[in-house]
Write a protein that holds these residues in place. Structure first.
Motif, PDB file in Angstrom:
ATOM      1  N   LYS A   1      11.850   5.278  -2.076  1.00 61.45           N
ATOM      2  CA  LYS A   1      11.158   6.182  -0.993  1.00 61.45           C
ATOM      3  C   LYS A   1      12.757   6.725  -0.450  1.00 61.45           C
ATOM      4  O   LYS A   1      12.815   7.951   0.227  1.00 61.45           O
TER       5      LYS A   1
ATOM      6  N   GLU B   1       0.737  12.366  -1.371  1.00 61.16           N
ATOM      7  CA  GLU B   1       0.207  14.298  -1.954  1.00 61.16           C
ATOM      8  C   GLU B   1       0.547  15.681  -0.880  1.00 61.16           C
ATOM      9  O   GLU B   1       0.741  16.262  -1.528  1.00 61.16           O
ATOM     10  N   GLN B   2       0.979  14.956   0.133  1.00 55.40           N
ATOM     11  CA  GLN B   2       1.623  16.492   0.686  1.00 55.40           C
ATOM     12  C   GLN B   2       2.801  16.068   0.976  1.00 55.40           C
ATOM     13  O   GLN B   2       3.325  17.338   0.883  1.00 55.40           O
ATOM     14  N   THR B   3       3.561  15.511   0.077  1.00 56.93           N
ATOM     15  CA  THR B   3       4.688  15.829  -0.172  1.00 56.93           C
ATOM     16  C   THR B   3       5.005  16.683  -0.947  1.00 56.93           C
ATOM     17  O   THR B   3       5.748  17.437  -1.044  1.00 56.93           O
TER      18      THR B   3
ATOM     19  N   TYR C   1       2.306  19.124  -1.623  1.00 59.45           N
ATOM     20  CA  TYR C   1       2.620  20.440  -1.130  1.00 59.45           C
ATOM     21  C   TYR C   1       3.659  21.016  -0.419  1.00 59.45           C
ATOM     22  O   TYR C   1       3.646  22.783  -0.497  1.00 59.45           O
ATOM     23  N   PHE C   2       4.511  20.082  -0.038  1.00 58.96           N
ATOM     24  CA  PHE C   2       5.613  20.982   0.398  1.00 58.96           C
ATOM     25  C   PHE C   2       6.379  20.884  -0.007  1.00 58.96           C
ATOM     26  O   PHE C   2       6.648  22.259   0.453  1.00 58.96           O
ATOM     27  N   ALA C   3       6.661  20.592  -1.247  1.00 60.54           N
ATOM     28  CA  ALA C   3       7.703  20.741  -2.254  1.00 60.54           C
ATOM     29  C   ALA C   3       7.179  21.940  -3.041  1.00 60.54           C
ATOM     30  O   ALA C   3       7.898  22.505  -4.187  1.00 60.54           O
TER      31      ALA C   3
ATOM     32  N   LYS D   1      -2.172  10.066   0.395  1.00 61.20           N
ATOM     33  CA  LYS D   1      -2.228  11.446   1.329  1.00 61.20           C
ATOM     34  C   LYS D   1      -0.967  11.659   1.558  1.00 61.20           C
ATOM     35  O   LYS D   1      -0.163  12.781   1.414  1.00 61.20           O
ATOM     36  N   ASN D   2       0.054  10.382   1.667  1.00 63.33           N
ATOM     37  CA  ASN D   2       1.812  10.518   1.720  1.00 63.33           C
ATOM     38  C   ASN D   2       2.160  11.533   0.274  1.00 63.33           C
ATOM     39  O   ASN D   2       3.154  12.571   0.456  1.00 63.33           O
TER      40      ASN D   2
ATOM     41  N   PHE E   1      -4.260   5.903  -0.069  1.00 63.23           N
ATOM     42  CA  PHE E   1      -3.107   5.477   0.335  1.00 63.23           C
ATOM     43  C   PHE E   1      -1.974   6.287  -0.300  1.00 63.23           C
ATOM     44  O   PHE E   1      -1.052   6.167  -0.323  1.00 63.23           O
TER      45      PHE E   1
ATOM     46  N   TYR F   1       0.693  -1.411  -0.041  1.00 62.48           N
ATOM     47  CA  TYR F   1      -0.424  -0.206   0.212  1.00 62.48           C
ATOM     48  C   TYR F   1       1.172   1.803   0.024  1.00 62.48           C
ATOM     49  O   TYR F   1       0.384   2.493   0.391  1.00 62.48           O
ATOM     50  N   ASN F   2       1.813   1.267  -0.730  1.00 63.09           N
ATOM     51  CA  ASN F   2       3.072   1.963  -0.409  1.00 63.09           C
ATOM     52  C   ASN F   2       4.052   2.246  -1.623  1.00 63.09           C
ATOM     53  O   ASN F   2       3.810   1.167  -1.882  1.00 63.09           O
ATOM     54  N   MET F   3       5.143   2.867  -1.642  1.00 64.00           N
ATOM     55  CA  MET F   3       6.243   3.169  -2.978  1.00 64.00           C
ATOM     56  C   MET F   3       7.095   1.699  -2.637  1.00 64.00           C
ATOM     57  O   MET F   3       7.257   1.302  -1.256  1.00 64.00           O
TER      58      MET F   3
END
Lengths: 187, 187
Positions: A76, A132-134, A136-138, A129-130, A127, A69-71
């Protein structure tokens, strides 16, 4: 054109990701592809080279299989070391500002199994959101991820069926990339 | 007792995770600690050894810093290779069934910045769906993650303040682990 970061740990053993990459190489050689597992088999990523590649492009595509459910870990690691302070974030960290981030993800199970009371309990987007927010933060623009579902023999797909569907998916992905690039130019 | 998988890539450069681990080693030497980055600096994880460690315990604690709203690459690699077919999932893959999974995570920013219109836009738990569903797919019991917020000098914390608060957090974590272990025995 776009930069495509391939996060499959072993493309030689892949069916879907291999077919997608081969279709892209054939159809649009202007898309720069970086195969992380081939470039960095020991996980020692060349930060400067990766940052230079990012600076060359306005659309960054991450192509990878969904693992737990992740990269995959190799991708990473790429984020962990390449998205540095004062490059991706911080008072002077605006080098990725307004670049577009697109995740293109192969998923073993069918889409209908990603729901409450389904085999995987959550919607597939839950799954991401991380990622997506990465973005936005960049200060990047997050594009909704694209999914290629059904890469598992468990669901009765043969290798040649997966290859055929993956090539078709890749054509849609290329069209999408070209439309995004065109809209950037028009703006 | 519990197994603690430490997913910090460089404990020598850590303040919070280092203080937490030191407190645990001092207070309860029965907790088995496996420092992945020290055991596997080249990411080549010994699958059999890690699976044997899992089989020895009923409570598995993952201690790590949040990197890009996600676990560090070394811990993701651990999941990618250790949670194998017919061990963690599949028709005979019930080796982790009913074991408890607890994520204990250090987070740079304060909790109040994890909300809509906050610096990080989402609630912190929104970034843990992949860990939660990983537990479910391996037939494990998912315990709500524990968070140690505020490890960043940006928010004005000194190293000694972070160390002091981290030691205090570790004491609570140990109490929690001991209560979980006790409740398992009572059942």
């Amino acid at each position: 054109m776009a930069l495509l970061i391939l996060g499959h740990p072993n493309i030689g053993e892949s069916i879907a990701n291999k077919a997608i990459i081969e279709e892209i190489q054939k159809a649009n050689p202007n898309i720069e592809i970086r195969n992380l597992a081939i470039l960095y088999p020991d996980f020692k990523i060349d930060i400067a080279k990766e940052q230079e590649a990012l600076l060359r492009h306005d659309l960054i595509v991450f192509q990878y299989p969904l693992y737990w459910y992740n990269m995959p870990a190799i991708l990473k690691q790429w984020f962990d070391v390449v998205f540095t302070h004062q490059f991706a974030y911080g008072s002077k960290g605006d080098k990725l500002k307004d670049k577009k981030l697109l995740a293109s993800v192969t998923v073993g199970s069918l889409e209908r199994e990603y729901r409450t009371f389904g085999k995987h309990n959550f919607r597939i987007n839950d799954f991401f959101k991380n990622v997506e927010q990465t973005a936005y933060f960049a200060q990047m623009t997050f594009l909704d991820p694209l999914f290629f579902h059904g890469t598992s023999a468990v669901d009765g797909f043969t290798a040649s069926e997966i290859e055929r569907r993956a090539s078709s998916y890749a054509k849609d992905l290329i069209s999408f990339i070209e439309r995004v690039e065109l809209s950037s130019v028009v703006q």
